[in-house]
Design an enzyme around this catalytic site. Structure first.
Site, PDB file in Angstrom:
ATOM      1  N   GLU A   1       7.228 -46.533 -91.275  1.00  0.00           N
ATOM      2  CA  GLU A   1       6.623 -45.732 -90.208  1.00  0.00           C
ATOM      3  C   GLU A   1       7.327 -45.985 -88.886  1.00  0.00           C
ATOM      4  OE1 GLU A   1       2.805 -48.040 -88.632  1.00  0.00           O
ATOM      5  OE2 GLU A   1       2.708 -47.755 -90.814  1.00  0.00           O
TER       6      GLU A   1
ATOM      7  N   HIS B   1       1.829 -52.746 -84.902  1.00  0.00           N
ATOM      8  CA  HIS B   1       0.911 -52.431 -85.996  1.00  0.00           C
ATOM      9  C   HIS B   1       1.119 -53.508 -87.048  1.00  0.00           C
ATOM     10  CE1 HIS B   1      -0.295 -49.603 -89.535  1.00  0.00           C
ATOM     11  NE2 HIS B   1      -1.263 -50.454 -89.224  1.00  0.00           N
TER      12      HIS B   1
END
EC number: 3.1.21.-
Length: 304
Positions: free
Chosen positions: A103, A154
């Site tokens: 990502e 994240h």
């Protein structure tokens, strides 16, 4: 002009100018939960995402899953259409991750209010992060805080403690590199519930070292599901400028604001965005000076 008329005009002008000075600069982070081109093809998803993004002067998106630029380019196009009085631009990292699942971090920002001064991908030589931070320094419309550094992360749930302690090293790296102590660490830290106990949370370097302020309070729910109550998403601020201009910080409960059912909201994400508001001190100082001049202009009328 009669005194009362002049007085009324001055008061009206003051109210207009001072109202303009109350606008805050809003920085946000949002785990958009596997954001892809096919997800954006759903009109309700696109519409809601655009409304969420339009709240923010800088937004850091996580879980953007796209090997091309098409997803972000489409989102940006719709965002610029939504409010033509503003101009939005973006900056993204490369795809990050240890497995086939990867990502990006994506900054979407109002280029009519701020500009990117510097950016770099943190060099994670020891592979401590699954998705190492993509750091950016932004110019701000403030004499007190002319620039701020954003460090998004994240984490992976199984390595939360290790990654959050390594985030302290990222802070040291960036503050030395750019000689800037005003740093905001933000993102889906998974810093609660089963992923991180209260005891382990309080032993983190970002908790024990001086100068770090966790402005999203423990106990704030940053999840959409009614069955969960976890403070996964966080904003941690460091630096005197940040503290001076701090106005408010909270999760944004978009299902409530946009009157969505839980099912509708989950089609967007299972997380709330988190937001911090900074006062625009430069504007306030200028407006205060103008207010004084306008008030002084009344004195001759009173004396005559």
């Amino acid at each position: 002009m009669p005194y009362m008329a002049m007085h009324g005009l001055t008061v009206a002008l003051l109210l207009i100018f001072l109202a303009g000075g109350t606008e805050a600069f809003r920085i946000c982070a949002f785990n958009a939960q596997r954001l892809t081109l096919s997800k954006l093809a759903k009109e309700p998803v696109m519409d809601t995402l655009v409304q969420i993004l339009a709240r923010c002067d800088i937004m850091v998106l996580q879980e953007v899953v796209d090997s091309s630029q098409k997803t972000v380019s489409l989102l940006l196009r719709e965002l610029n259409r939504f409010d033509s009085s503003r101009t939005y631009s973006f900056l993204n990292s490369s795809l990050l991750g240890r497995s086939t699942y990867k990502e990006k971090y994506v900054y979407i920002y109002r280029s009519d209010k701020t500009q990117i001064l510097n950016s770099y991908q943190y060099n994670d030589t020891n592979d401590l992060f699954a998705r190492e931070p993509f750091v950016a320094q932004f110019a701000l419309p403030s004499k007190i805080l002319p620039s701020v550094v954003l460090v998004p992360l994240h984490t992976t749930p199984k390595d939360v403690e290790k990654e959050l302690n390594a985030l302290y090293d990222v802070f040291l790296d960036v503050s030395q590199r750019w000689q800037n102590e005003d740093v905001i660490l933000l993102g889906d830290f998974n810093a609660d519930c089963a992923s991180l106990t209260k005891k382990r949370l309080n032993s983190l370097l970002l908790r024990t070292e001086a100068g770090f302020h966790w402005v999203i309070s423990d106990g704030e729910d940053t999840t959409v599901r009614a069955s969960t109550n976890c403070t996964y998403d966080r904003i941690v601020m460091h630096g005197q400028g940040c503290q001076t201009l701090l106005r408010a910080a909270a999760p944004f409960n978009f299902p409530r604001s946009f009157q969505l059912t839980e099912e509708e909201a989950l089609s967007i994400s299972d997380h709330y965005p988190v937001e911090v508001e900074l006062s625009q001190a430069t504007h306030n100082i200028q407006l205060f000076s103008l207010a004084i001049l306008l008030l002084l202009s009344l004195l001759p009328s009173q004396l005559s």
